[in-house]
Design an enzyme around this catalytic site. Structure first.
Site, mmCIF file in Angstrom:
data_model
loop_
_atom_site.group_PDB
_atom_site.id
_atom_site.type_symbol
_atom_site.label_atom_id
_atom_site.label_comp_id
_atom_site.label_asym_id
_atom_site.label_seq_id
_atom_site.Cartn_x
_atom_site.Cartn_y
_atom_site.Cartn_z
ATOM 1 N N GLY A 230 78.334 -33.877 4.823
ATOM 2 C CA GLY A 230 79.606 -34.517 4.523
ATOM 3 C C GLY A 230 79.681 -35.896 5.158
ATOM 4 O O GLY A 230 78.662 -36.507 5.486
ATOM 5 N N GLU A 252 74.025 -33.658 8.130
ATOM 6 C CA GLU A 252 73.552 -34.596 7.105
ATOM 7 C C GLU A 252 74.778 -35.360 6.654
ATOM 8 O O GLU A 252 75.668 -34.813 5.995
ATOM 9 C CB GLU A 252 72.894 -33.836 5.950
ATOM 10 C CG GLU A 252 71.982 -34.715 5.108
ATOM 11 C CD GLU A 252 72.739 -35.547 4.092
ATOM 12 O OE1 GLU A 252 72.925 -36.764 4.340
ATOM 13 O OE2 GLU A 252 73.158 -35.001 3.075
ATOM 14 N N LEU A 253 74.839 -36.656 7.023
ATOM 15 C CA LEU A 253 76.097 -37.391 6.939
ATOM 16 C C LEU A 253 76.028 -38.542 5.944
ATOM 17 O O LEU A 253 75.272 -38.493 4.991
ATOM 18 C CB LEU A 253 76.483 -37.867 8.338
ATOM 19 C CG LEU A 253 76.452 -36.764 9.421
ATOM 20 C CD1 LEU A 253 76.778 -37.327 10.783
ATOM 21 C CD2 LEU A 253 77.372 -35.616 9.056
ATOM 22 N N GLY A 254 76.830 -39.555 6.163
ATOM 23 C CA GLY A 254 76.955 -40.645 5.203
ATOM 24 C C GLY A 254 75.794 -41.617 5.235
ATOM 25 O O GLY A 254 74.826 -41.455 5.975
ATOM 26 N N GLU A 380 80.448 -47.816 3.822
ATOM 27 C CA GLU A 380 80.041 -46.887 2.772
ATOM 28 C C GLU A 380 81.184 -46.762 1.757
ATOM 29 O O GLU A 380 82.292 -46.368 2.104
ATOM 30 C CB GLU A 380 79.723 -45.511 3.349
ATOM 31 C CG GLU A 380 79.264 -44.516 2.294
ATOM 32 C CD GLU A 380 79.038 -43.117 2.838
ATOM 33 O OE1 GLU A 380 78.202 -42.386 2.282
ATOM 34 O OE2 GLU A 380 79.719 -42.749 3.832
ATOM 35 N N PHE A 382 81.010 -45.034 -1.404
ATOM 36 C CA PHE A 382 80.993 -43.743 -2.095
ATOM 37 C C PHE A 382 81.618 -43.868 -3.488
ATOM 38 O O PHE A 382 82.434 -43.066 -3.912
ATOM 39 C CB PHE A 382 81.697 -42.660 -1.278
ATOM 40 C CG PHE A 382 80.961 -41.342 -1.296
ATOM 41 C CD1 PHE A 382 79.716 -41.235 -0.700
ATOM 42 C CD2 PHE A 382 81.495 -40.225 -1.916
ATOM 43 C CE1 PHE A 382 79.026 -40.024 -0.716
ATOM 44 C CE2 PHE A 382 80.813 -39.022 -1.938
ATOM 45 C CZ PHE A 382 79.577 -38.921 -1.325
#
Length: 486
Positions: A230, A252-254, A380, A382
């Protein structure tokens, strides 16, 4: 057989049946149309406590089950993902706003993850260690017990199954919290597949819910490992909470991944790769190409070709028409994207394409005249936004590429592969693709980022999966009881 019968969603799944959730239920909505396409049970902290206790009890039996039986369950699950790919894929399209080819990648990868996990069940799990004493000394890997998995909305099936499958194969139980916006394709489908595959009761629990459910899952004493995918902000909270409870968190990130286009790159191929990297799934991917670093000799034509491509990409409901981009997941995310685009223009960037939306359908956007402080470049996004910045030489592009807290994926385009590899050595990144864009994943490859993108490679391939979902135990064996001075 229909796998996702609407009547089965009216509760919280605990692998041995659907239990009425304490948190009630909520509608499942299509982001493309806003229409209700189902109902899903919503969990709360009470459901988490109950599920984790049941998972811990079931796991003790599962850990003692032979590897052949565990592998057989995973193989059957893989076959079921293949057999029901069209049905599951249709839900990915309608529930997450994916185009059908992207949905196909998810179902294909889900099957492959199960097949790889089936092989993992018989993978060697230890080593013999030299000892200064007359004994056999071993380091062996044992299941951690219960694994908590928290998965996001963007690739809901892949980003859940890549933890669920190896964790189960290695003898663990799993409690999965899918994003409530994609709870059918990212949760119910997995539970139903394993139910049909013959997974013993109590080993897989699916608990759709909000932050309360995630917090309870991290804190529950039965959960020993948390696998979270996330945002970086949420990941920091998960990591902090896990540390307080002395448990491992795989984060497990941006990302804000760079695509470097060197002066000798094939321009047409570079623009095609760039468009795919920035606009696939509306840019809602942690690995999406968020920064385009283009040599000054190519930049003007690069922007022109990328903008032309963006202007011709069809945007619409992927369930009803053939499009390249579907909807943004919700209004909040759309508004965040648009705010970054408008603030970038206000700061001096120029819109070469896009920058507009209708409903949740955001046009693919290209920004030029960008600086390192331009919001849509520095943060970021997204979303389907491609900010382009220029560089003059390799030292400058290294400085630009390193100018971020993230380190997930990096693409470098050049006819000179050795030159590109030498450049990659100077830029911290968990993943590097030479002559490709930044978005790629395979079940056999270790996946993960550095810096604010996470805690390193921890999914994919036997080594990373064994490290993620087992504990190391030192074991010694003597033929006779040792004598001591007292």
């Amino acid at each position: 057989m229909t796998l996702l019968d609407a009547t089965t969603w009216q509760g919280t799944l605990h692998s041995d049946g659907w239990v009425e959730p304490a948190g009630g239920s909520a509608p499942v909505r299509s982001p493309a149309t806003g229409e209700e396409i189902g109902q899903i049970g919503v969990a709360n902290a009470e459901d988490v406590t109950r599920a984790c206790a049941r998972a811990a009890a079931a796991q003790r039996v599962w850990a003692g089950t032979g590897y052949a039986e565990r592998a057989a369950v995973l193989r059957r699950a893989g076959h079921l993902f293949e057999r029901h790919a069209a049905e599951i894929g249709d839900w990915i399209v309608r529930e997450s706003g994916s185009i059908p080819p992207k949905a196909g990648v998810e179902t294909d990868t889900a099957a492959q993850e199960c097949y790889e996990a089936a092989a993992l069940a018989s993978h060697p799990l230890g080593e013999i260690i030299p000892s200064a004493q007359p004994r056999l000394s071993l380091a062996r890997r044992l299941p951690v017990g219960v694994v908590g998995v928290i998965a996001p909305f963007n690739f809901p099936l892949i980003l859940a199954i890549r933890s669920v499958a190896p964790a189960l194969a290695l003898g663990n139980a799993v409690v999965l919290k899918p994003d409530p916006r994609t709870a059918v394709c990212g949760g119910v489908s997995i539970a139903r597949v394993f139910e049909e595959a013959g997974l013993p009761a109590g080993l897989l629990h699916v608990l759709p819910g909000g932050a309360e459910v995630g917090e309870a899952l991290v804190a529950d004493p039965n959960v020993r490992v948390v696998s979270f995918t996330g945002s970086t902000a949420a990941g920091r909270s998960v990591g902090e909470a896990a540390a307080r409870h002395l448990k491992r968190a795989h984060l497990e990130l941006g990302g804000n991944s760079a695509l470097i286009v060197l002066d000798d790159a094939d321009l047409d191929l570079a623009v095609s790769a760039a468009a795919w990297g920035s606009f696939l799934h509306q840019g809602q991917i942690c690995m999406t190409t968020g920064r385009h670093l283009v040599h000054e000799s190519l930049s003007e034509r690069y922007v022109e070709l990328l903008a032309e491509k963006a202007n011709h990409l069809p945007v619409g409901d992927p369930a009803k028409e053939q499009v390249a981009l579907g909807p943004i997941i919700d209004e909040r995310q759309r508004d965040k994207i648009h705010a970054l685009v408008t603030s970038s223009v206000d700061a001096g960037a120029r819109l070469a394409a896009g920058g507009t939306y209708e409903g949740l359908f955001y046009r693919p956007t290209v920004l030029t005249d960008v600086t390192p402080t331009t919001p849509a470049y520095a943060e970021e996004v997204f979303g389907p936004v491609a900010p382009v910045i220029t560089f003059a030489d390799q030292d400058e592009v290294v400085q630009l590429a390193r100018q971020t807290e993230y380190g997930l994926s990096l693409g470098i385009l050049s006819r000179d592969v050795m030159r590109a590899m030498a450049l990659a050595d100077r830029i911290p990144s968990g993943i590097v693709h030479i002559n490709d864009q930044t978005v790629s994943d395979e079940a056999v490859a270790p996946f993960g980022g550095v810096g604010a993108s996470g805690t390193g490679a921890r999914f994919g391939g036997p080594a990373a999966n064994v490290e993620a979902f087992t504990e190391t135990q030192w074991l010694t064996v003597r033929g006779d009881i040792a004598r001591y001075p007292f």
